[in-house]
Design an enzyme around this catalytic site. Structure first.
Site, short mmCIF file in Angstrom:
data_model
loop_
_atom_site.label_atom_id
_atom_site.label_comp_id
_atom_site.label_asym_id
_atom_site.label_seq_id
_atom_site.Cartn_x
_atom_site.Cartn_y
_atom_site.Cartn_z
N CYS A 84 -2.91 5.37 5.52
CA CYS A 84 -4.37 5.36 5.52
C CYS A 84 -4.90 5.68 6.92
O CYS A 84 -4.16 5.71 7.90
CB CYS A 84 -4.86 4.00 5.08
SG CYS A 84 -4.65 2.75 6.35
N ASP A 139 2.27 2.64 2.55
CA ASP A 139 2.16 3.45 3.77
C ASP A 139 3.42 3.32 4.63
O ASP A 139 4.05 2.28 4.66
CB ASP A 139 0.93 3.02 4.57
CG ASP A 139 -0.35 3.40 3.84
OD1 ASP A 139 -0.25 4.14 2.85
OD2 ASP A 139 -1.43 2.97 4.26
N CYS A 194 -2.72 -2.91 8.54
CA CYS A 194 -2.38 -1.58 9.04
C CYS A 194 -1.94 -1.69 10.51
O CYS A 194 -1.00 -1.01 10.93
CB CYS A 194 -3.55 -0.62 8.92
SG CYS A 194 -4.44 -0.75 7.35
N CYS A 243 0.83 -1.21 0.00
CA CYS A 243 0.00 0.00 0.00
C CYS A 243 0.87 1.26 0.00
O CYS A 243 0.36 2.35 -0.24
CB CYS A 243 -0.96 0.01 1.19
SG CYS A 243 -0.10 0.05 2.76
FE1 FES Z 1 -1.71 0.13 4.23
FE2 FES Z 1 -3.50 0.90 5.87
S1 FES Z 1 -3.77 0.53 3.78
S2 FES Z 1 -1.41 0.69 6.24
#
Ligand code: FES
Length: 145
Positions: A59, A35, A103, A33
């Site tokens: 996110c 992040d 996450c 993702c």
């Molecule tokens: Fe990757 Fe939340 S979508 S940390």
């Protein structure tokens, strides 16, 4: 879809920021993702986590889980902090949707990466702690911002 606690921690995240000269600092990222989460720990001579701050570029669930993770580790000893799993973080938030469980894993990994940094700096062994796999390192990270 999200619990009230998740929404609360997303909208009013606790302990956001940095700690200068932190005892331990860890940055982790999720390649899928994209992040990124960074955790700073201030640990006293009795191995108690006096203070904790985080920065998350990610996110809403990543922000909420890192906020909750900071609340859970604050005031704990290093070995108590090692017991805090991503499930514990998710439960403290009254659950996360299954697709968002990764996450909370980022939050657990960020704590471990910061503890690893602390252990290396102080030449300590922390039981159950191994070198974080997802620590993306200083140089790489600059490009990611
Ligand atoms: Fe990757 Fe939340 S979508 S940390």
């Amino acid at each position: 879809m999200y619990s009230e606690k998740v929404m609360d921690h997303f909208q009013n995240p606790r302990n956001v920021g940095e700690i200068e000269n932190a005892s331990g600092m860890g940055t982790v990222g999720n390649a899928k993702c994209g992040d990124i989460m960074r955790m700073y720990l201030d640990i006293d001579e009795n191995q108690v986590i006096r203070d904790v701050r985080f920065k998350t570029f990610g996110c809403g669930a990543a922000v909420a889980t890192s906020s909750m993770a900071t609340e859970l580790v604050k005031g704990k000893t290093v070995s108590e902090a090692m017991q805090i799993t991503n499930q514990a973080v998710a439960e403290a938030l009254d659950g996360l949707p299954p697709v968002k469980m990764h996450c909370s894993l980022l939050a657990e990994e960020a704590i471990h990466a910061a503890l690893w940094d602390y252990a290396v700096k102080n030449n300590l062994q922390i039981e159950g702690l191994s070198k974080p796999k997802t620590d993306i390192g200083e140089e790489e990270e600059e490009e990611d911002y």
